[in-house]
Write a protein that holds these residues in place. Structure first.
Motif, mmCIF file in Angstrom:
data_model
loop_
_atom_site.group_PDB
_atom_site.id
_atom_site.type_symbol
_atom_site.label_atom_id
_atom_site.label_comp_id
_atom_site.label_asym_id
_atom_site.label_seq_id
_atom_site.Cartn_x
_atom_site.Cartn_y
_atom_site.Cartn_z
ATOM 1 N N PRO A 87 0.922 -1.348 0.047
ATOM 2 C CA PRO A 87 0.040 -0.344 -0.240
ATOM 3 C C PRO A 87 0.428 1.083 -0.050
ATOM 4 O O PRO A 87 0.669 2.271 -0.116
ATOM 5 N N TRP A 88 2.214 1.486 0.681
ATOM 6 C CA TRP A 88 3.069 2.211 0.372
ATOM 7 C C TRP A 88 3.270 3.183 -0.727
ATOM 8 O O TRP A 88 4.215 3.960 -1.072
ATOM 9 N N LYS A 89 3.435 2.334 -2.019
ATOM 10 C CA LYS A 89 3.397 2.150 -3.491
ATOM 11 C C LYS A 89 2.435 2.325 -3.878
ATOM 12 O O LYS A 89 1.734 1.879 -4.107
ATOM 13 N N THR A 90 2.816 2.927 -5.058
ATOM 14 C CA THR A 90 1.404 3.474 -6.601
ATOM 15 C C THR A 90 1.689 1.528 -6.773
ATOM 16 O O THR A 90 2.029 1.262 -6.699
ATOM 17 N N VAL A 91 0.701 1.890 -7.591
ATOM 18 C CA VAL A 91 0.027 1.253 -8.623
ATOM 19 C C VAL A 91 1.402 0.494 -9.280
ATOM 20 O O VAL A 91 1.878 -0.531 -9.793
ATOM 21 N N GLY A 92 1.755 1.331 -10.257
ATOM 22 C CA GLY A 92 3.369 0.653 -11.324
ATOM 23 C C GLY A 92 4.369 0.648 -10.362
ATOM 24 O O GLY A 92 5.311 -0.227 -10.490
ATOM 25 N N GLY A 93 5.082 1.083 -9.216
ATOM 26 C CA GLY A 93 5.416 0.739 -7.846
ATOM 27 C C GLY A 93 5.008 -0.261 -7.700
ATOM 28 O O GLY A 93 5.966 -1.579 -7.383
ATOM 29 N N ASN A 94 4.259 -0.982 -7.641
ATOM 30 C CA ASN A 94 4.196 -3.045 -7.667
ATOM 31 C C ASN A 94 4.654 -3.734 -8.109
ATOM 32 O O ASN A 94 5.426 -4.596 -8.262
ATOM 33 N N VAL A 95 3.626 -3.072 -9.644
ATOM 34 C CA VAL A 95 4.211 -3.913 -11.202
ATOM 35 C C VAL A 95 6.166 -3.962 -10.650
ATOM 36 O O VAL A 95 6.478 -4.758 -11.345
ATOM 37 N N ALA A 96 6.366 -2.351 -11.028
ATOM 38 C CA ALA A 96 8.397 -2.416 -11.105
ATOM 39 C C ALA A 96 8.915 -3.172 -9.832
ATOM 40 O O ALA A 96 10.030 -3.618 -10.485
ATOM 41 N N LEU A 97 8.709 -2.931 -8.578
ATOM 42 C CA LEU A 97 8.708 -4.136 -7.836
ATOM 43 C C LEU A 97 9.884 -5.816 -8.710
ATOM 44 O O LEU A 97 10.385 -5.604 -7.897
ATOM 45 N N ALA A 98 8.055 -6.532 -9.189
ATOM 46 C CA ALA A 98 8.352 -7.438 -9.064
ATOM 47 C C ALA A 98 9.611 -7.302 -10.820
ATOM 48 O O ALA A 98 10.323 -8.649 -10.642
ATOM 49 N N LEU A 99 9.230 -6.470 -11.280
ATOM 50 C CA LEU A 99 10.534 -6.185 -12.129
ATOM 51 C C LEU A 99 12.229 -6.465 -12.049
ATOM 52 O O LEU A 99 12.872 -7.646 -11.924
ATOM 53 N N LYS A 100 12.363 -5.642 -11.143
ATOM 54 C CA LYS A 100 13.641 -4.973 -10.364
ATOM 55 C C LYS A 100 13.836 -6.742 -9.567
ATOM 56 O O LYS A 100 14.775 -6.927 -9.128
ATOM 57 N N TYR A 101 13.003 -7.563 -9.166
ATOM 58 C CA TYR A 101 13.103 -7.951 -8.282
ATOM 59 C C TYR A 101 13.953 -9.282 -8.840
ATOM 60 O O TYR A 101 14.419 -10.533 -8.539
ATOM 61 N N ALA A 102 12.988 -9.595 -9.907
ATOM 62 C CA ALA A 102 13.300 -10.621 -10.930
ATOM 63 C C ALA A 102 15.355 -10.161 -11.726
ATOM 64 O O ALA A 102 15.413 -10.578 -13.042
ATOM 65 N N GLY A 103 15.461 -8.743 -11.961
ATOM 66 C CA GLY A 103 16.255 -8.201 -12.455
ATOM 67 C C GLY A 103 16.320 -7.916 -13.476
ATOM 68 O O GLY A 103 16.604 -8.124 -14.899
ATOM 69 N N LEU A 104 14.491 -7.681 -13.966
ATOM 70 C CA LEU A 104 14.422 -7.271 -15.504
ATOM 71 C C LEU A 104 14.074 -5.952 -15.906
ATOM 72 O O LEU A 104 13.995 -4.852 -15.287
ATOM 73 N N ASP A 105 13.963 -4.924 -16.911
ATOM 74 C CA ASP A 105 13.813 -3.752 -17.268
ATOM 75 C C ASP A 105 12.508 -3.593 -16.257
ATOM 76 O O ASP A 105 10.942 -4.091 -16.128
ATOM 77 N N ALA A 106 12.645 -2.401 -15.333
ATOM 78 C CA ALA A 106 11.719 -1.862 -14.453
ATOM 79 C C ALA A 106 11.147 -0.502 -14.930
ATOM 80 O O ALA A 106 10.471 0.885 -14.390
ATOM 81 N N SER A 107 11.225 -0.051 -16.067
ATOM 82 C CA SER A 107 11.200 1.011 -16.945
ATOM 83 C C SER A 107 9.441 1.478 -16.750
ATOM 84 O O SER A 107 8.775 0.537 -17.488
ATOM 85 N N ALA A 108 9.142 3.129 -17.045
ATOM 86 C CA ALA A 108 7.870 3.179 -16.773
ATOM 87 C C ALA A 108 7.408 2.324 -18.372
ATOM 88 O O ALA A 108 5.404 1.784 -18.294
ATOM 89 N N ASP A 109 7.647 2.800 -19.122
ATOM 90 C CA ASP A 109 7.252 2.047 -20.884
ATOM 91 C C ASP A 109 6.736 0.890 -20.234
ATOM 92 O O ASP A 109 5.877 0.353 -20.442
ATOM 93 N N ARG A 110 8.100 0.012 -19.773
ATOM 94 C CA ARG A 110 7.192 -1.975 -19.346
ATOM 95 C C ARG A 110 6.505 -1.537 -18.327
ATOM 96 O O ARG A 110 5.052 -2.514 -18.553
ATOM 97 N N VAL A 111 6.179 -1.323 -17.404
ATOM 98 C CA VAL A 111 5.630 -1.263 -16.636
ATOM 99 C C VAL A 111 4.074 -0.575 -17.047
ATOM 100 O O VAL A 111 2.614 -1.559 -16.824
ATOM 101 N N ASP A 112 4.096 0.382 -17.995
ATOM 102 C CA ASP A 112 2.773 1.158 -19.010
ATOM 103 C C ASP A 112 2.564 -0.134 -19.400
ATOM 104 O O ASP A 112 0.760 -0.608 -19.956
ATOM 105 N N GLU A 113 3.423 -0.889 -20.033
ATOM 106 C CA GLU A 113 3.182 -2.273 -20.678
ATOM 107 C C GLU A 113 2.458 -2.857 -20.076
ATOM 108 O O GLU A 113 0.946 -3.603 -20.901
ATOM 109 N N LEU A 114 2.481 -3.076 -19.361
ATOM 110 C CA LEU A 114 2.015 -4.372 -18.537
ATOM 111 C C LEU A 114 0.354 -4.068 -18.123
ATOM 112 O O LEU A 114 -0.448 -5.029 -17.799
ATOM 113 N N LEU A 115 0.539 -2.749 -17.492
ATOM 114 C CA LEU A 115 -0.375 -2.879 -16.737
ATOM 115 C C LEU A 115 -1.769 -2.520 -18.026
ATOM 116 O O LEU A 115 -2.678 -2.818 -17.874
#
Length: 252
Positions: A87-115
């Motif tokens: 809850p302390w992260k934005t919607v995009g932040g929640n998705v970006a965290l999963a990407l970062k944890y896996a060592g993947l591209d966590a750019s805003a463009d990639r997050v927007d694509e997944l959302l």
């Protein structure tokens, strides 16, 4: 285990103390299949899913995913009944965290694509408490899709939602499944949901959960509207067959 098999369950039983919850079960899931587990409450659907996810170990028998013993949090995307967002992260932040944890591209463009894939292209900057329950569940699905694990496991993810939101998310998930081709295992109590989502439906008996029916769902998965699909006579026939299999196994 064939190279084309994503999941192999062999001679599996699982007990909690003196109570056998599941088994014996033998089950093979080819790559790319959308398998739905359905049955009465307490039949062991979620237990079987946890065994496939590696959260629990079978009392007897073996479970293999992609040829190896499953490990919790590795090799599978997980979606639960509650979204379990930060809850302390934005919607995009929640998705970006999963990407970062896996060592993947966590750019805003990639997050927007997944959302955008789950119909949330315009909410990335909102806090999770600023969106509806149905939207939160879509975020959970987007987060599970963020890391391109070959396996997606879903434990009654729409059970707590209202009927309209549930049907919308079913349609979203069906389209995402068709576009990604991931192997998926989905747990539900709903016969309608099972037929709508699955390319294959397995009905489990009341405890201990065993396979009562293993049914191929030969319905179109693309190019048809949800209402049109549900209106097909084949849909009604499959729903009736699965419903009978569940009722025939329940002691009144």
């Amino acid at each position: 285990m064939s190279s084309a098999d994503a999941i192999v369950v062999e001679g599996v039983e699982h007990s909690y103390g003196d109570v056998t919850a599941v088994g014996p079960i033998d089950l093979t899931v080819p790559q790319g299949e959308f398998l739905v587990l359905v049955g009465a409450s307490g039949c062991g659907k979620s237990t079987l899913l946890r065994l496939i996810a590696g959260f629990e170990q079978p009392t007897t028998g073996t479970v293999r995913t992609d040829g190896t013993a499953p490990e919790p949090g590795r090799g599978a995307g997980l979606v639960f009944q509650q979204p379990r967002l930060f809850p302390w992260k934005t919607v995009g932040g929640n998705v970006a965290l999963a990407l970062k944890y896996a060592g993947l591209d966590a750019s805003a463009d990639r997050v927007d694509e997944l959302l955008a894939r789950v119909g949330l292209h315009d909410v990335a900057k909102r806090r999770t408490w600023q969106i509806s329950g149905g939207q939160q569940q879509r975020v959970a699905i987007a987060r599970a899709l963020a890391v391109e694990n070959p396996l997606l496991l879903l434990d009654e993810p729409f059970a707590a939602l209202d009927a309209l939101t549930r049907e919308k998310l079913q349609d979203d998930l069906r389209q995402v499944s068709a576009s990604t081709g991931r192997t998926s295992v989905f747990v539900t109590h709903s016969v309608d949901e099972a037929v709508f989502l699955g390319s294959r439906v397995v009905v489990l008996t009341p405890r201990p959960g065993r396979i009562a029916l293993d049914l191929r769902i030969d319905l179109p998965r693309t190019g048809i509207a949800a209402a049109e699909l549900r209106g097909l006579p084949e849909f009604a026939a499959l729903r009736a067959e699965i419903g009978h299999a569940i009722r025939d196994r329940v002691t009144v």
